[in-house]
Enzyme design. Structure first.
Site, short mmCIF file in Angstrom:
data_model
loop_
_atom_site.label_atom_id
_atom_site.label_comp_id
_atom_site.label_asym_id
_atom_site.label_seq_id
_atom_site.Cartn_x
_atom_site.Cartn_y
_atom_site.Cartn_z
N SER A 118 0.93 -1.21 0.11
CA SER A 118 -0.10 -0.01 0.02
C SER A 118 0.79 1.17 0.06
O SER A 118 1.98 1.15 0.27
CB SER A 118 -0.91 0.14 1.23
OG SER A 118 -1.72 1.06 1.29
N ARG A 367 -0.42 -3.71 -6.77
CA ARG A 367 -1.59 -4.54 -6.08
C ARG A 367 -2.91 -3.89 -6.73
O ARG A 367 -2.82 -2.59 -6.88
CB ARG A 367 -1.75 -4.47 -4.58
CG ARG A 367 -2.84 -5.13 -3.87
CD ARG A 367 -2.59 -6.56 -3.98
NE ARG A 367 -3.32 -7.42 -3.07
CZ ARG A 367 -4.56 -8.05 -3.48
NH1 ARG A 367 -5.13 -7.80 -4.78
NH2 ARG A 367 -5.40 -8.67 -2.69
N THR A 403 -6.93 1.20 5.06
CA THR A 403 -6.70 0.50 6.15
C THR A 403 -7.47 0.85 7.34
O THR A 403 -7.87 -0.24 8.08
CB THR A 403 -5.27 0.82 6.19
OG1 THR A 403 -4.25 0.54 5.36
CG2 THR A 403 -4.65 0.07 7.78
N CYS A 564 -0.52 -6.63 -17.12
CA CYS A 564 0.05 -7.26 -15.98
C CYS A 564 1.37 -6.64 -15.53
O CYS A 564 2.29 -6.54 -16.38
CB CYS A 564 0.49 -8.86 -16.57
SG CYS A 564 1.55 -9.61 -15.36
N CYS A 589 4.32 -14.13 -10.87
CA CYS A 589 3.09 -13.39 -10.59
C CYS A 589 3.13 -12.89 -9.16
O CYS A 589 3.49 -13.53 -8.20
CB CYS A 589 2.02 -14.52 -10.49
SG CYS A 589 0.39 -13.76 -9.70
N CYS A 592 -1.65 -9.67 -7.80
CA CYS A 592 -2.14 -8.36 -7.89
C CYS A 592 -3.65 -8.47 -8.25
O CYS A 592 -4.41 -7.67 -7.94
CB CYS A 592 -1.36 -7.14 -8.81
SG CYS A 592 -1.69 -7.73 -10.57
N CYS A 595 -5.11 -9.32 -13.83
CA CYS A 595 -5.61 -10.02 -14.92
C CYS A 595 -7.07 -10.75 -14.72
O CYS A 595 -7.90 -10.76 -15.82
CB CYS A 595 -4.61 -11.24 -15.11
SG CYS A 595 -4.62 -12.37 -13.72
#
Length: 620
Positions: A118, A367, A403, A564, A589, A592, A595
């Site tokens: 984050s 992310r 958060t 991606c 990968c 995130c 896709c």
């Protein structure tokens, strides 16, 4: 103790016997010939059992599929801010009332916080409620915000925009944090209270009672070859049963997707909308370091119809460290847009590059994040379980913060769960408890009020003025009415449906990275610490292996190779020289979920790999 030892001896004997059978079966020439013939006639990309069931695969005949089961009062899926806050609050309540409650928490990352990414600028409201003595406990909130800056970028200039009191972007009283470190600290607090935390165990399946209520979850199986066959070391996952299962998977959780469909949880809300956030950590020249400074921009390099913007935070962590990143709304239309390369291009802006010159990039990650807001929140409860945090999308989009709302939702959920667990007169209609009070109580909390007030800001960016229309709306309606306007704007539809055919769009020419400020994709992914067991079925599954070439490449010029942020999808020429095929580099990968969200054919289904696989972020 003797019975437990015998149990493990029997289990080990079964494993050895099964291994011998597998070796014998896999060595049969006829099976090898059949496999080769199949590979020639029907090229297969996806080998995962969720697409190709094992009960129809001869290689799995005779394999013992029995799973061991454990019972708990509450099982929580996901050790992020929401899941950990829920676990902590449950154990706090149990201690206050002298009750014994078993709380088990599973997390797919190898370490708590290793998959957390984050910005992050943390509003400490929920933390203050959870731990009033958080400073004495050593919570890693080291950088109070001292300066707030906002601007609109053109290609060469930065136009400063004043941040008026009361606007969502005001960060007075907040802290710049490395969220992975904060989550790790929450994990320590949870374990100290008696929560059973199991990192490296990915929840792969939702289990159900015969009455349709959630029974719990099963962790993923291990020891499966890349072609989908069992290895000699194959082991079934563990079942965790509970009276209530809390799903805190984060944005676009793969189990939550199944629950939406089974219980029709999205019947009365709008489709969720998302963004992709890319982030780097840099050490910079100490002379350029301004601890506590928060900077945000919109505009260049994106056009006004593409939602997005940047952040640049100066951390005070004992070294001149900055966190910087770029967010692109996944409702963008041009299939040639590449979020990663937009991020790299942004760093060369005259107002950004000087800060980075002479510095060193030390981390990278990405992310997806929820952007649908209030309109896109689904029903949060169902028999046997509930959704908390970013899983249902409780992020305050214009604040770029989720958060504090995630933590509060976990706390509210735990208070409702605990009330039912200790109610001796409770008469449940289902075996799994249906904690509807959670949603009712959340709607009475400050979370609901906060999300409702900003509900129209993100969808206001869909006007002819684009992002600038959203800024005008915020400055006029939100600043004056604080969300009390008597209307609620709608989103245009799911993000994947917004993509236009390649023939209707202009390709985007991106500058080559210079290796000093901007970088190539693969060297970036290397900084994420991402690693997966290579010899396992790809967890990026395709419902139909032919769709990528026949539709995505033919109509949209293969957008997955651009959206991606980790180089997972690659179209490579066929050996014949005619046409291309999709190659999935699953080991790259970073989890995130972009896709799964943006695929225009909705043919990609992200599932969990073996537990412990994925990025290894250090305080991202």
């Amino acid at each position: 103790m003797t019975d437990l030892t015998n149990l493990f001896l029997v289990f080990a004997a079964h494993q050895c016997f099964r291994a011998l059978k597998l070796i014998k079966r896999d060595c049969l020439p006829s099976l090898h010939i059949a496999r080769c013939a199949s590979a020639v006639s029907v090229p297969r990309i996806t080998t995962h059992y969720t697409i190709h069931p094992r009960d129809k695969d001869k290689r799995w005949e005779g394999v013992n599929m029995e799973r061991f089961a454990e019972e708990a009062d509450v099982v929580i899926v996901g050790a992020g801010p929401a899941g950990l806050s829920a676990a902590i609050r449950l154990k706090q309540l149990a201690a206050e009332h002298s009750k014994e409650i078993r709380v088990c928490l599973v997390e797919k990352a190898s370490q708590i916080g290793a998959h957390t990414l984050s910005g992050a600028c943390l509003e400490p409201r929920s933390l203050q409620e959870l731990f009033p003595d958080w400073k004495e406990r050593g919570a890693p909130l080291n950088t109070p915000v001292t300066e707030d800056k906002f601007g609109i970028l053109t290609k060469k200039y930065r136009i400063p925009v004043p941040i008026l009191p009361g606007l969502p972007m005001v960060n007075h009283g907040n802290y710049i944090v490395r969220l992975g470190h904060f989550v790790s600290w929450l994990g320590e607090q949870a374990e100290a209270l008696g929560v059973e935390v199991y990192p490296g165990y990915a929840a792969a399946e939702v289990l159900f009672h015969e009455d349709g209520s959630v029974k719990g979850i099963a962790t993923n199986d291990v020891g499966i070859q890349k072609d989908g066959a069992p290895k000699a070391t194959f082991e079934r996952g563990l079942e965790l049963h509970a009276k209530v299962t809390v799903f805190a998977e984060g944005c676009h959780g793969h189990l939550a997707k199944q629950l939406y469909k089974k219980y029709n949880l999205r019947e009365k809300c709008q489709p969720q909308s998302y963004g992709i956030g890319l982030k780097e950590l840099w050490t910079i020249d100490e002379k350029k370091w301004k601890p506590g400074r928060v900077e945000h921009t919109v505009g260049w390099p994106l056009d006004r119809h593409t939602y997005g913007g940047s952040f640049l935070y100066h951390l005070n962590e004992g070294e001149p460290l900055v966190a910087l990143g770029f967010v692109v709304g996944l409702d963008y239309q041009n299939p040639y847009l590449n979020p990663f390369r937009e991020f790299q291009r942004w760093k060369h802006h005259p107002s950004v590059q000087p800060t980075l010159e002479g510095g060193t990039r030390i981390a990278y990650g990405a992310r997806a994040l929820n952007e649908g807001g209030f309109q896109s929140i689904p029903k949060l409860t169902f028999p046997g379980g509930l959704l908390i945090g970013c899983s249902p999308g409780l992020m305050n989009v214009p604040k770029i913060k989720g958060t504090h709302t995630a933590m509060k939702s976990g706390m509210v959920a735990s208070e409702a769960i605990f009330s039912q667990l200790i109610n001796e007169n409770l008469q449940s209609k289902t075996i799994g408890l249906d904690v509807q009070e959670y949603e009712e109580n959340l709607k009475k909390s400050w979370v609901w009020k906060e999300l409702y007030a900003v509900r129209n800001i993100r969808p206001s960016c869909h006007s002819i003025l684009g992002v600038y229309g959203g800024m005008i709306y915020t400055g006029v309606f939100y600043w004056l009415l604080r969300g009390m306007e008597p209307w609620t704007l709608k989103h245009p539809g799911p993000d994947f449906a917004q993509l236009k055919p390649a023939k209707d769009c202009t390709p985007i020419e991106y500058p080559k990275p210079d290796g000093k400020i901007s970088f190539d994709l693969l060297s970036s992914v290397a900084l994420s610490g991402t690693n997966h067991e290579h010899d396992q079925p790809a967890h990026l599954t395709l419902k139909d292996d032919s769709i990528p070439v026949s539709r995505n490449l033919a109509v949209f010029d293969g957008p997955e190779q651009r959206f991606c942020p980790a180089g997972v999808y690659e179209y490579i020429p066929l050996e014949t020289g005619e046409g291309s095929r999709l190659q999935i580099n699953a080991q790259n990968c970073v989890h995130c979920k972009t896709c799964d969200i943006k695929d225009p054919s909705q043919n990609i289904n992200w599932v969990v790999p073996e537990g412990g696989g994925g990025p290894a972020y250090n305080g991202m």
